[in-house]
Structures are given as structure tokens and as C-alpha cells.
Design an enzyme around this catalytic site. Structure first.
Site, PDB file in Angstrom:
ATOM      1  N   SER A  28       0.870  -1.186   0.000  1.00 24.89           N
ATOM      2  CA  SER A  28       0.000   0.000   0.000  1.00 24.89           C
ATOM      3  C   SER A  28       0.903   1.229   0.000  1.00 24.89           C
ATOM      4  O   SER A  28       2.088   1.130   0.339  1.00 24.89           O
ATOM      5  CB  SER A  28      -0.833   0.012   1.292  1.00 24.89           C
ATOM      6  OG  SER A  28      -1.419   1.276   1.525  1.00 24.89           O
ATOM      7  N   TYR A  81      -1.699  -1.048  10.449  1.00 26.78           N
ATOM      8  CA  TYR A  81      -1.693  -1.184   8.984  1.00 26.78           C
ATOM      9  C   TYR A  81      -0.371  -0.673   8.411  1.00 26.78           C
ATOM     10  O   TYR A  81       0.258  -1.341   7.586  1.00 26.78           O
ATOM     11  CB  TYR A  81      -2.879  -0.404   8.421  1.00 26.78           C
ATOM     12  CG  TYR A  81      -3.191  -0.659   6.959  1.00 26.78           C
ATOM     13  CD1 TYR A  81      -3.920  -1.783   6.569  1.00 26.78           C
ATOM     14  CD2 TYR A  81      -2.789   0.241   5.969  1.00 26.78           C
ATOM     15  CE1 TYR A  81      -4.232  -1.997   5.228  1.00 26.78           C
ATOM     16  CE2 TYR A  81      -3.098   0.033   4.635  1.00 26.78           C
ATOM     17  CZ  TYR A  81      -3.819  -1.087   4.272  1.00 26.78           C
ATOM     18  OH  TYR A  81      -4.121  -1.303   2.941  1.00 26.78           O
TER      19      TYR A  81
HETATM   20  N1  NAD Z   1      -8.748  -0.937  -1.161  1.00 28.32           N
HETATM   21  C1  NAD Z   1      -7.735  -0.099  -1.072  1.00 28.32           C
HETATM   22  O1  NAD Z   1      -7.896   1.133  -1.176  1.00 28.32           O
HETATM   23  C2  NAD Z   1      -6.331  -0.626  -0.875  1.00 28.32           C
HETATM   24  C3  NAD Z   1      -5.274   0.258  -1.028  1.00 28.32           C
HETATM   25  C4  NAD Z   1      -3.966  -0.190  -0.850  1.00 28.32           C
HETATM   26  C5  NAD Z   1      -3.745  -1.528  -0.517  1.00 28.32           C
HETATM   27  N2  NAD Z   1      -4.805  -2.371  -0.356  1.00 28.32           N
HETATM   28  C6  NAD Z   1      -4.492  -3.754   0.015  1.00 28.32           C
HETATM   29  O2  NAD Z   1      -5.011  -4.639  -0.950  1.00 28.32           O
HETATM   30  C7  NAD Z   1      -5.248  -5.914  -0.352  1.00 28.32           C
HETATM   31  C8  NAD Z   1      -6.637  -6.407  -0.740  1.00 28.32           C
HETATM   32  O3  NAD Z   1      -7.591  -5.523  -0.153  1.00 28.32           O
HETATM   33  P1  NAD Z   1      -9.023  -5.223  -0.777  1.00 28.32           P
HETATM   34  O4  NAD Z   1      -9.163  -3.757  -0.782  1.00 28.32           O
HETATM   35  O5  NAD Z   1      -9.249  -5.993  -2.014  1.00 28.32           O
HETATM   36  O6  NAD Z   1      -9.938  -5.766   0.442  1.00 28.32           O
HETATM   37  P2  NAD Z   1     -11.214  -6.725   0.523  1.00 28.32           P
HETATM   38  O7  NAD Z   1     -11.765  -6.487   1.880  1.00 28.32           O
HETATM   39  O8  NAD Z   1     -12.094  -6.543  -0.661  1.00 28.32           O
HETATM   40  O9  NAD Z   1     -10.565  -8.199   0.457  1.00 28.32           O
HETATM   41  C9  NAD Z   1      -9.797  -8.721   1.503  1.00 28.32           C
HETATM   42  C10 NAD Z   1      -9.624 -10.214   1.328  1.00 28.32           C
HETATM   43  O10 NAD Z   1      -8.831 -10.713   2.437  1.00 28.32           O
HETATM   44  C11 NAD Z   1      -9.487 -11.834   2.992  1.00 28.32           C
HETATM   45  N3  NAD Z   1      -9.201 -11.964   4.420  1.00 28.32           N
HETATM   46  C12 NAD Z   1      -9.419 -11.042   5.394  1.00 28.32           C
HETATM   47  N4  NAD Z   1      -9.103 -11.556   6.587  1.00 28.32           N
HETATM   48  C13 NAD Z   1      -8.680 -12.814   6.382  1.00 28.32           C
HETATM   49  C14 NAD Z   1      -8.236 -13.866   7.234  1.00 28.32           C
HETATM   50  N5  NAD Z   1      -8.180 -13.738   8.577  1.00 28.32           N
HETATM   51  N6  NAD Z   1      -7.885 -15.039   6.679  1.00 28.32           N
HETATM   52  C15 NAD Z   1      -7.971 -15.206   5.348  1.00 28.32           C
HETATM   53  N7  NAD Z   1      -8.375 -14.265   4.493  1.00 28.32           N
HETATM   54  C16 NAD Z   1      -8.743 -13.081   5.009  1.00 28.32           C
HETATM   55  C17 NAD Z   1     -10.970 -11.582   2.741  1.00 28.32           C
HETATM   56  O11 NAD Z   1     -11.727 -12.784   2.831  1.00 28.32           O
HETATM   57  C18 NAD Z   1     -10.941 -10.994   1.330  1.00 28.32           C
HETATM   58  O12 NAD Z   1     -10.896 -12.023   0.373  1.00 28.32           O
HETATM   59  C19 NAD Z   1      -5.056  -5.723   1.150  1.00 28.32           C
HETATM   60  O13 NAD Z   1      -3.789  -6.207   1.531  1.00 28.32           O
HETATM   61  C20 NAD Z   1      -5.122  -4.219   1.322  1.00 28.32           C
HETATM   62  O14 NAD Z   1      -4.398  -3.770   2.444  1.00 28.32           O
HETATM   63  C21 NAD Z   1      -6.088  -1.963  -0.533  1.00 28.32           C
END
Ligand code: NAD
Length: 262
Positions: free
Chosen positions: A144, A157
Site C-alpha cells: 500500500s 496497517y
Molecule cells: N482498497 C484499497 O484502497 C487498498 C489500497 C492499498 C492496498 N490495499 C491492500 O489490498 C489488499 C486487498 O484488499 P481489498 O481492498 O481488495 O480488500 P477486501 O476487503 O475486498 O478483500 C480482503 C480479502 O482478504 C481476505 N481476508 C481477510 N481476513 C482474512 C483472514 N483472517 N484469513 C484469510 N483471508 C482473510 C478476505 O476474505 C478478502 O478475500 C489488502 O492487503 C489491502 O491492504 C487496498
């Protein structure tokens, strides 16, 4: 031509958001997929069957909790047995919790470090031997902008995301002679369920509509006044899997709408 025909990819957290979009991008290129995320078994099996039917690939589903090392070891062993050794490992699963350091619940700290950081150590450790043997591997950690810069209320985070960039660099150095690359992608705002709570908090504290709150959240720090589409992250992952990207390793690659250019 499908450029990743027959490769096996594990994407943690591929039941939602960035992981799910990336799964579609890789499936279009002929990758067999180890799908994973917190979804009940029946829904997960249905998702796996849908991917297999739509793309003509092999799939395996696991809802292993990434907070537990033994569960990670078990699902990776079962996945490799079903699909073959993992060629492409995408550590994507993640959660968020926002609160000041003073008020941050220790159990939330532990969960975020376990899911957003330690799980990547465990999956990498399991996947490396087979990659080294094949002399080919791609490890892509979804970090991120918060792996590079900080924001208030995001202690766990930011710690986890800074940590995963450090882990990525060490893996890259250790594997540089083995045909394995390791990189981190550092997105800004991406349109996924992860950020819903932050939008809702702004809407209620400032008495705004959801779309106005969303706009304020984005533009507080990100010059590009729009969220990325999760599929854009998937396309970046695909490029990092390509032969053209074999010289890119140990990098923290931003895709952040200019956030860290300031
Ligand atoms: N959305 C944003 O703005 C953003 C920005 C930068 C980085 N990210 C990163 O991208 C990645 C994906 O995030 P996203 O936005 O798609 O989120 P999301 O909430 O849509 O998906 C998260 C996924 O992680 C899984 N997960 C959560 N806890 C878990 C656990 N205990 N065991 C197994 N699986 C688990 C969930 O089931 C889901 O499939 C993350 O690492 C997040 O930090 C997101």
C-alpha cells in the site's frame, strides 16, 4: 495467446476486491488458481467451479484463516497436491482498523500484523523450495502507499505494510540467482469493500452523502481524484509475471495516483 498457460497461482484474499479482480486477469491468461478467502465452503466451491467453467482452468478453494500458521501450511499443501506447485504467489489478503495508537485494541494489532504481514512470510517460506527447483517464480505482495508513508490512526496497517516491503526486499535478494522475483505493489485508493468503514465514518462525522464522503476521502491525500479499479492492480500483477519484468525485483512499485510524489 494466453501467456501464463498452465502456471499455478495462489492469490490470498481472492474472494473479494483486488484479489478477485486479479484472479480474473490471471485466469484469462490460462493460470490455474488456488482461490482463497473468508467465504463459506459452499460459496467458495461455487466460486471455484465458476472460474473453472468460465476459463477452462483447474481451481482449488480454501477458506483457511491466515492468522493461523498451521492452517496456512495445510491449505498450501492441499492446494499444491490438487493443482501442482505454486509458480505465482500473490499475498493480497488484508484487513484494516483505524484508531489512534493510544486507543488501538491490542487484538486488532495482532490480527493486522498476522494477516497483512506474517501470513506472507509463511506462504513465501512454503512456496520457495518448488520455485527454486523450477528456477522460476513470481512473488507479488500487495502492500500500500501506507508501506511508504504514514497516516494517522493506521499504526498496525502502516507497520504491517512497511514490514511487507522489507520482507519483499530480503526475498528478492535471497532469490535473485534463482529466477524468482519478489515485488510489492503500493496502491492508493482502490474501490473495494476494505474502505467502506472509512467512507461511512466521514459521512457520519461530517454529515455528508456517501459520494461526497468518498470524494473527500480520496482527495485528502491522493492527487488523482478517483479510486483505482481493482482490475488495474490485476493488470499490473500480470505485467510483473511477464518475461519483460524479469529484471524487476525487490521493488516497491507505486500505483497511487500521485500520492507519494508530494
Ligand atoms: N482498497 C484499497 O484502497 C487498498 C489500497 C492499498 C492496498 N490495499 C491492500 O489490498 C489488499 C486487498 O484488499 P481489498 O481492498 O481488495 O480488500 P477486501 O476487503 O475486498 O478483500 C480482503 C480479502 O482478504 C481476505 N481476508 C481477510 N481476513 C482474512 C483472514 N483472517 N484469513 C484469510 N483471508 C482473510 C478476505 O476474505 C478478502 O478475500 C489488502 O492487503 C489491502 O491492504 C487496498
Amino acid at each position: 495467446m494466453a501467456v501464463l498457460n498452465g502456471k499455478v497461482a495462489l492469490i490470498t484474499g481472492s474472494t473479494s476486491g483486488i484479489g478477485l479482480a486479479t484472479a480474473h486477469v490471471l485466469a484469462e491468461q490460462g493460470c490455474h488458481l488456488l482461490l482463497h478467502g473468508l467465504m463459506n465452503e459452499a460459496e467458495g466451491q461455487a466460486l471455484a467451479a465458476e472460474f473453472a467453467g468460465q476459463y477452462g482452468i483447474k481451481t482449488f478453494f480454501s477458506n483457511a484463516d491466515l492468522r493461523e500458521m498451521d492452517s496456512i501450511h495445510q491449505f498450501m499443501a492441499e492446494g499444491a497436491q490438487a493443482l501442482g506447485d505454486i509458480d505465482i504467489l500473490i499475498n493480497n489478503a488484508g484487513i484494516q482498523h483505524t484508531e489512534t495508537v493510544a486507543a488501538f485494541p491490542p487484538e486488532k494489532w495482532n490480527d493486522i500484523i498476522a494477516i497483512n504481514l506474517s501470513s506472507a512470510f509463511h506462504t513465501i517460506q512454503q512456496a520457495l523450495p518448488a520455485m527454486a527447483q523450477k528456477r522460476w517464480g513470481r512473488i507479488i505482495n500487495i502492500a500500500s502507499v501506507h508501506g511508504l508513508v504514514a497516516s494517522v490512526n493506521k499504526a498496525a496497517y502502516c507497520a504491517a505494510k512497511h514490514g511487507i516491503i522489507g520482507l519483499t526486499k530480503v526475498v528478492a535478494l535471497e532469490c535473485a540467482e534463482q529466477g524468482i522475483t519478489a515485488n510489492a505493489i503500493c496502491p492508493g485508493w482502490v474501490d473495494t469493500p476494505l474502505i467502506n468503514k472509512q467512507i461511512e465514518a466521514i459521512a457520519s462525522s461530517r454529515n455528508l452523502s456517501r459520494s461526497d464522503a468518498r470524494y473527500q476521502l480520496i482527495t485528502a491525500k491522493q492527487p488523482l481524484p478517483e479510486m483505482l479499479d481493482p482490475r488495474q492492480i490485476g493488470e499490473f500483477v500480470l505485467f510483473l509475471c511477464s518475461d519483460a519484468a524479469r529484471g524487476i525485483t525487490g521493488a516497491a512499485l507505486t500505483m497511487d495516483g500521485g500520492w507519494t510524489a508530494q
